[in-house]
Design a protein around this motif. Structure first.
Motif, PDB file in Angstrom:
ATOM      1  N   GLY A  15       0.856  -1.276   0.045  1.00 50.12           N
ATOM      2  CA  GLY A  15      -0.019  -0.111  -0.144  1.00 50.12           C
ATOM      3  C   GLY A  15       0.683   1.235  -0.056  1.00 50.12           C
ATOM      4  N   ILE A  16       2.171   1.207   0.113  1.00 52.18           N
ATOM      5  CA  ILE A  16       2.839   2.615  -0.073  1.00 52.18           C
ATOM      6  C   ILE A  16       3.499   2.526  -1.208  1.00 52.18           C
ATOM      7  CG2 ILE A  16       5.091   3.222   1.151  1.00 52.18           C
ATOM      8  CD1 ILE A  16       4.484   1.420   3.516  1.00 52.18           C
ATOM      9  N   PRO A  17       3.531   3.754  -1.879  1.00 50.81           N
ATOM     10  CA  PRO A  17       4.051   4.064  -3.218  1.00 50.81           C
ATOM     11  C   PRO A  17       5.564   3.770  -3.261  1.00 50.81           C
ATOM     12  CG  PRO A  17       2.326   5.765  -2.710  1.00 50.81           C
ATOM     13  CD  PRO A  17       2.449   4.880  -1.420  1.00 50.81           C
ATOM     14  N   LEU A  18       5.815   3.166  -4.124  1.00 50.42           N
ATOM     15  CA  LEU A  18       7.559   3.400  -4.269  1.00 50.42           C
ATOM     16  C   LEU A  18       7.943   4.221  -5.483  1.00 50.42           C
ATOM     17  CD1 LEU A  18       8.560  -0.491  -4.112  1.00 50.42           C
ATOM     18  CD2 LEU A  18       9.009   1.290  -2.725  1.00 50.42           C
ATOM     19  N   PHE A  19       7.241   3.912  -6.720  1.00 49.42           N
ATOM     20  CA  PHE A  19       7.695   4.956  -7.747  1.00 49.42           C
ATOM     21  C   PHE A  19       6.430   4.829  -8.707  1.00 49.42           C
ATOM     22  CE2 PHE A  19       9.647   0.919  -8.486  1.00 49.42           C
ATOM     23  CZ  PHE A  19       8.968   0.433  -9.503  1.00 49.42           C
ATOM     24  N   ALA A  20       6.199   5.989  -9.517  1.00 52.02           N
ATOM     25  CA  ALA A  20       5.280   6.112 -10.292  1.00 52.02           C
ATOM     26  C   ALA A  20       5.671   6.843 -11.847  1.00 52.02           C
ATOM     27  CB  ALA A  20       3.962   6.963  -9.787  1.00 52.02           C
ATOM     28  N   ASP A  21       4.900   6.541 -12.884  1.00 50.85           N
ATOM     29  CA  ASP A  21       5.175   7.260 -14.278  1.00 50.85           C
ATOM     30  C   ASP A  21       6.498   7.236 -14.529  1.00 50.85           C
ATOM     31  OD1 ASP A  21       4.519   8.757 -16.235  1.00 50.85           O
ATOM     32  OD2 ASP A  21       5.166  10.579 -15.557  1.00 50.85           O
ATOM     33  N   VAL A  22       7.101   5.839 -14.354  1.00 48.72           N
ATOM     34  CA  VAL A  22       8.652   5.388 -14.718  1.00 48.72           C
ATOM     35  C   VAL A  22       8.524   4.880 -16.406  1.00 48.72           C
ATOM     36  CG1 VAL A  22      10.458   3.931 -14.441  1.00 48.72           C
ATOM     37  CG2 VAL A  22       9.389   4.846 -12.609  1.00 48.72           C
ATOM     38  N   SER A  23       9.196   5.575 -17.021  1.00 51.01           N
ATOM     39  CA  SER A  23       9.277   5.222 -18.727  1.00 51.01           C
ATOM     40  C   SER A  23      10.787   5.350 -18.934  1.00 51.01           C
ATOM     41  CB  SER A  23       8.332   6.309 -19.362  1.00 51.01           C
ATOM     42  OG  SER A  23       6.993   6.287 -19.062  1.00 51.01           O
ATOM     43  N   PHE A  24      11.155   4.486 -19.824  1.00 51.31           N
ATOM     44  CA  PHE A  24      12.602   4.312 -20.249  1.00 51.31           C
ATOM     45  C   PHE A  24      12.604   3.418 -21.517  1.00 51.31           C
ATOM     46  CE2 PHE A  24      12.730   1.461 -16.551  1.00 51.31           C
ATOM     47  CZ  PHE A  24      13.453   0.507 -17.294  1.00 51.31           C
ATOM     48  N   GLU A  25      13.774   3.429 -22.213  1.00 56.84           N
ATOM     49  CA  GLU A  25      14.106   2.292 -23.307  1.00 56.84           C
ATOM     50  C   GLU A  25      15.609   2.093 -22.809  1.00 56.84           C
ATOM     51  OE1 GLU A  25      13.085   2.999 -27.163  1.00 56.84           O
ATOM     52  OE2 GLU A  25      11.096   4.089 -26.693  1.00 56.84           O
ATOM     53  N   ILE A  26      15.910   0.883 -23.267  1.00 54.23           N
ATOM     54  CA  ILE A  26      17.158   0.185 -23.236  1.00 54.23           C
ATOM     55  C   ILE A  26      17.482  -0.397 -24.659  1.00 54.23           C
ATOM     56  CG2 ILE A  26      18.713  -1.391 -22.433  1.00 54.23           C
ATOM     57  CD1 ILE A  26      17.296  -0.954 -19.737  1.00 54.23           C
ATOM     58  N   ALA A  27      18.392   0.176 -25.531  1.00 52.70           N
ATOM     59  CA  ALA A  27      18.560  -0.324 -26.914  1.00 52.70           C
ATOM     60  C   ALA A  27      19.578  -1.432 -26.623  1.00 52.70           C
ATOM     61  CB  ALA A  27      19.035   0.850 -27.669  1.00 52.70           C
ATOM     62  N   GLU A  28      19.876  -2.073 -27.814  1.00 54.23           N
ATOM     63  CA  GLU A  28      20.821  -3.252 -28.036  1.00 54.23           C
ATOM     64  C   GLU A  28      22.333  -2.743 -27.690  1.00 54.23           C
ATOM     65  OE1 GLU A  28      21.691  -6.861 -30.930  1.00 54.23           O
ATOM     66  OE2 GLU A  28      20.751  -4.947 -31.877  1.00 54.23           O
ATOM     67  N   ARG A  29      23.189  -3.426 -26.840  1.00 52.80           N
ATOM     68  CA  ARG A  29      24.393  -3.117 -26.434  1.00 52.80           C
ATOM     69  C   ARG A  29      24.641  -1.882 -25.478  1.00 52.80           C
ATOM     70  NH1 ARG A  29      28.056  -5.068 -30.656  1.00 52.80           N
ATOM     71  NH2 ARG A  29      29.480  -4.426 -28.759  1.00 52.80           N
ATOM     72  N   GLU A  30      23.716  -1.579 -24.943  1.00 52.70           N
ATOM     73  CA  GLU A  30      23.729  -0.362 -23.951  1.00 52.70           C
ATOM     74  C   GLU A  30      24.113  -1.161 -22.739  1.00 52.70           C
ATOM     75  OE1 GLU A  30      21.637   3.449 -23.978  1.00 52.70           O
ATOM     76  OE2 GLU A  30      20.166   2.073 -24.089  1.00 52.70           O
ATOM     77  N   ARG A  31      24.976  -0.619 -21.698  1.00 55.73           N
ATOM     78  CA  ARG A  31      25.183  -0.887 -20.362  1.00 55.73           C
ATOM     79  C   ARG A  31      24.590   0.147 -19.366  1.00 55.73           C
ATOM     80  NH1 ARG A  31      30.046  -1.159 -23.177  1.00 55.73           N
ATOM     81  NH2 ARG A  31      30.979   0.446 -21.956  1.00 55.73           N
ATOM     82  N   VAL A  32      23.546  -0.191 -19.054  1.00 56.91           N
ATOM     83  CA  VAL A  32      22.555   0.973 -18.235  1.00 56.91           C
ATOM     84  C   VAL A  32      22.747   0.521 -16.942  1.00 56.91           C
ATOM     85  CG1 VAL A  32      20.365   2.049 -18.034  1.00 56.91           C
ATOM     86  CG2 VAL A  32      21.219   1.067 -20.267  1.00 56.91           C
ATOM     87  N   LEU A  33      23.051   1.475 -16.018  1.00 54.73           N
ATOM     88  CA  LEU A  33      23.056   1.525 -14.371  1.00 54.73           C
ATOM     89  C   LEU A  33      21.667   1.895 -13.837  1.00 54.73           C
ATOM     90  CD1 LEU A  33      24.280   1.239 -11.547  1.00 54.73           C
ATOM     91  CD2 LEU A  33      24.641   3.722 -11.760  1.00 54.73           C
ATOM     92  N   LEU A  34      21.036   1.311 -13.383  1.00 60.44           N
ATOM     93  CA  LEU A  34      19.774   1.578 -12.525  1.00 60.44           C
ATOM     94  C   LEU A  34      20.353   2.431 -11.147  1.00 60.44           C
ATOM     95  CD1 LEU A  34      16.808   2.102 -12.467  1.00 60.44           C
ATOM     96  CD2 LEU A  34      16.741  -0.287 -11.480  1.00 60.44           C
ATOM     97  N   PHE A  35      20.049   3.478 -11.021  1.00 63.59           N
ATOM     98  CA  PHE A  35      20.658   4.204  -9.865  1.00 63.59           C
ATOM     99  C   PHE A  35      19.698   4.988  -8.876  1.00 63.59           C
ATOM    100  CE2 PHE A  35      22.298   8.140  -7.956  1.00 63.59           C
ATOM    101  CZ  PHE A  35      23.541   7.581  -7.370  1.00 63.59           C
ATOM    102  N   GLY A  36      19.703   4.911  -7.760  1.00 65.11           N
ATOM    103  CA  GLY A  36      18.875   5.482  -6.880  1.00 65.11           C
ATOM    104  C   GLY A  36      19.108   5.062  -5.263  1.00 65.11           C
ATOM    105  N   ARG A  37      18.617   5.729  -4.297  1.00 62.35           N
ATOM    106  CA  ARG A  37      18.880   5.612  -2.647  1.00 62.35           C
ATOM    107  C   ARG A  37      18.299   4.196  -2.510  1.00 62.35           C
ATOM    108  NH1 ARG A  37      18.057  10.440   1.034  1.00 62.35           N
ATOM    109  NH2 ARG A  37      19.998   9.149   1.868  1.00 62.35           N
ATOM    110  N   ASN A  38      18.743   3.510  -1.333  1.00 63.63           N
ATOM    111  CA  ASN A  38      18.161   2.276  -0.795  1.00 63.63           C
ATOM    112  C   ASN A  38      16.730   2.681  -0.350  1.00 63.63           C
ATOM    113  OD1 ASN A  38      20.636   0.947  -0.980  1.00 63.63           O
ATOM    114  ND2 ASN A  38      21.098   0.964   0.874  1.00 63.63           N
ATOM    115  N   GLY A  39      16.032   1.795  -0.823  1.00 60.82           N
ATOM    116  CA  GLY A  39      14.364   1.407  -0.490  1.00 60.82           C
ATOM    117  C   GLY A  39      13.734   2.491  -1.561  1.00 60.82           C
ATOM    118  N   ILE A  40      14.259   2.917  -2.761  1.00 61.97           N
ATOM    119  CA  ILE A  40      13.426   3.279  -3.787  1.00 61.97           C
ATOM    120  C   ILE A  40      12.694   2.628  -4.681  1.00 61.97           C
ATOM    121  CG2 ILE A  40      15.363   3.501  -5.542  1.00 61.97           C
ATOM    122  CD1 ILE A  40      12.982   6.500  -4.378  1.00 61.97           C
ATOM    123  N   GLY A  41      13.085   1.062  -4.620  1.00 65.11           N
ATOM    124  CA  GLY A  41      12.470   0.231  -5.509  1.00 65.11           C
ATOM    125  C   GLY A  41      13.330  -0.237  -6.710  1.00 65.11           C
TER     126      GLY A  41
END
Length: 608
Positions: A15-41
């Motif tokens: 019942g507790i919101p973690l995140f909302a309205d998250v949109s992104f794309e990852i293309a072939e051969r990319e190396r993408v880091l997902l970054f954020g504080r602990n507990g962000i989801g």
């Protein structure tokens, strides 16, 4: 080619919101880091992309089938009897199944003496299929991958569940290395890895022919591998090109630009409000003065038109208003130690230590820790780093040699297992036990350590690993130790909190001995290094981690050289104290101060 496309996803947890309205794309051969504080989801988002969780809103598109995805999972659950090698072999399910069937039928043929013709025929068909799929080649590839990850053959047959954290990570990496899926999803791949394996992993990820999407708190690893940083927040996410250092630079530019825009907008807003007040006053005055004169009344109404125009401008300004980012709560910590005016905090001479039946981890080991030392202990897993720290902290007794502790030395020990915490106490109660501590003071202190409001009533045993890590630092905060012995102090902290801890340790006035896989921490804090090797002689290096990385490290310092280096460090510490001391009361005392500074500088220059 788009590998992953996410549109407007939202996730809640209990019942507790973690995140909302998250949109992104990852293309072939990319190396993408997902970054954020602990507990962000972050982990929740990764698990959702793998179909293990559902999102409350939004859509996820996968450009690859599940079999082309490879996952490194910190909470992997597999059968209790599955060995490391069996787990790697399971990366090709059909080959693994055929291998098991061949083994089972082989046992049955031995029991029947080969008289069952149907079983012989079936065995031949299965064996033919196994050869078609290059089953023996797959077995060789699995074993080769385990070897590349520096796992000895005796580890291959051990149950996966019995392995250490670092071994489990390497086994999972070996499975991915053997499979080479087109998409890697890695959750904290650097956890528990020694430097040698870390360097290998950096090279592998940087040169990986597929796409990599990962979570990590190792800033050097991020700098050397990421092509994009995807910052996750409760309100969505943003992309930043490059690694961690470039991300930080862009965030600082972004922050300064927002601040300039905000100030400019506030000035414009004040001007509009002043104009609105002025036109309102003019209208009232002109309207009263006009009386029943139609011409003057018409002139007065011009001020109303100007007033409305300014109000419309103010409304547009408010609609497009630049908002400064809300300040994020940060760890606030200043570590202090009991005043120590002696020379040597601790001396170890001729130390011998070995576990029963195992070659000695430490043999004829010598070490001197002086006031101002910041010693980083490096080496592969199993070289004895944690054992050395426990010897220094007094948790283990050496089998031989002598350990002399100065009577005024007070040790503060941080264990990576976090098992020395009062798990049954609440956060608030653990502080209220201290003499003279009030509830208001306790809540304030807990707030500085990122435990606000109702969190103070949580049982320490129910906290996350990152929260327990902060509790461990809270206990050091009150210990007033003048020698910190820290075993993996930042393992479970996010990057922002790690940086606050580094600042506190860098300004700590006592001595430090640190074991960590966080190379940024060593670079920020250490002024001496001790390198332990399995079956080799310890090597000491006086200088920073960056200097160690760029210099010849092969020579071992003799005890005499160690003593000289210790004296040099004391002189540098004394020089720093004199340089920052207050002006003396008399001219004569000032002259003596400058003379001592000049002499120290000359001596340090001669000895370096």
């Amino acid at each position: 080619m788009t590998i992953i496309k996410v549109k407007h996803i939202r996730k809640e947890w209990n019942g507790i919101p973690l995140f909302a309205d998250v949109s992104f794309e990852i293309a072939e051969r990319e190396r993408v880091l997902l970054f954020g504080r602990n507990g962000i989801g972050k982990t929740t988002l990764l698990q959702g992309l793998l179909g293990r969780y559902t999102f409350e809103e939004g859509n996820v598109y996968h450009g690859l089938p599940p079999k082309e995805r490879g996952v490194l999972d910190q909470e992997l659950e597999i059968g209790p009897d599955v060995s490391a090698l069996e787990y790697v072999l399971s990366g090709s399910p059909e080959v693994d199944d055929l291998k098991r069937r061949l083994e089972q039928m082989g046992r049955m043929l031995q029991e029947t003496g080969g008289s069952d013709e149907a079983l012989v025929a079936e065995y031949g068909e299965v064996y033919e299929r196994y050869l078609q799929l290059d089953g023996y080649g797959w077995e060789a590839k699995a074993e080769q991958s385990l070897s590349q990850l520096m796992l000895n053959p005796e580890v291959w047959t051990l149950p996966y569940r019995q392995l250490s954290g670092g071994q489990k990570t390497r086994v999972q990496l070996a499975a991915l290395l053997a499979r080479q899926p087109k998409l890697l999803i890695l959750d904290e791949p650097t956890n528990h890895l020694d430097e040698e394996t870390m360097v290998w992993l950096e090279e592998w990820v940087r040169n990986y022919p597929g796409t990599v999407f990962y979570v990590s708190h190792d800033r050097r690893f991020i700098d050397r591998t990421a092509t994009t940083v995807l910052e996750l927040s409760p309100q969505g996410c943003r992309r930043y090109p490059g690694g961690y250092t470039k991300y930080r630079e862009q965030k600082e530019i972004e922050s300064r630009t927002l601040a300039v825009q905000y100030r400019k907008q506030e000035l414009e807003r004040e001007k509009l409000l002043a104009s609105i007040r002025r036109y309102a006053e003019w209208f009232q005055q002109a309207h009263l003065a006009a009386g029943q004169n139609d011409f003057r009344r018409a002139q007065a109404k011009k001020n109303v038109s100007r007033l409305h125009a300014k109000e419309a401008s103010l409304e547009r300004l408010e609609q497009n208003r630049v908002e400064l980012p809300r300040a994020i709560s940060q760890l606030s910590m200043k570590l202090e130690g009991e005043v120590f005016r002696g020379d040597s905090l601790l001396e170890m001479s001729g130390i011998h230590y070995a576990y029963g039946g195992v070659p000695a981890l430490l043999e004829n080991f010598n070490l001197t820790l002086r006031r101002g030392d910041r010693l980083a202990v490096l080496g592969p897993n199993g070289a004895g780093k944690s054992t050395l720290l426990k010897l220094i902290a007094g948790l283990l007794e050496p089998d031989g040699g002598e350990l002399r502790m100065h009577p005024r030395t007070r040790v503060g020990y941080f264990a990576q297992e976090l098992d020395n915490l009062p798990l049954s106490s609440t956060l608030l109660d653990s502080l209220l036990e201290l003499p003279g501590m009030t509830q208001t003071e306790a809540r304030t202190i807990l707030g500085c350590f990122l435990f606000p409001r109702e969190d103070v009533f949580k049982r320490i045993g129910d906290l996350s690993l990152g929260e327990k890590c902060r509790v461990a630092f809270l206990r050091l905060y009150f210990g007033r130790a003048n020698l910190f012995v820290l075993d993996e102090p930042t393992n479970y902290l996010d990057i922002d909190t790690r940086e606050r801890v580094e600042e506190a340790l860098a300004s700590y006035p006592g001595g430090l001995v640190i074991v960590s896989h966080d190379r940024y921490l060593h670079a920020k804090v250490a002024n001496r290094l001790l390198v332990l090797e399995r079956g080799g002689n310890p090597r000491q290096f006086t200088g920073t981690y960056e200097e160690y990385s760029s210099k010849d490290r092969s020579r071992v310092l003799t005890p005499e050289e160690q003593s000289q280096e210790g004296e040099l460090q004391l002189m540098k510490l004394r020089l720093a104290q004199l340089m920052h001391s207050e002006t003396r009361e008399t001219v004569e005392e000032d002259r003596e101060l400058m003379t001592e500074i000049v002499q120290l500088r000359r001596t340090i220059h001669e000895r370096q």
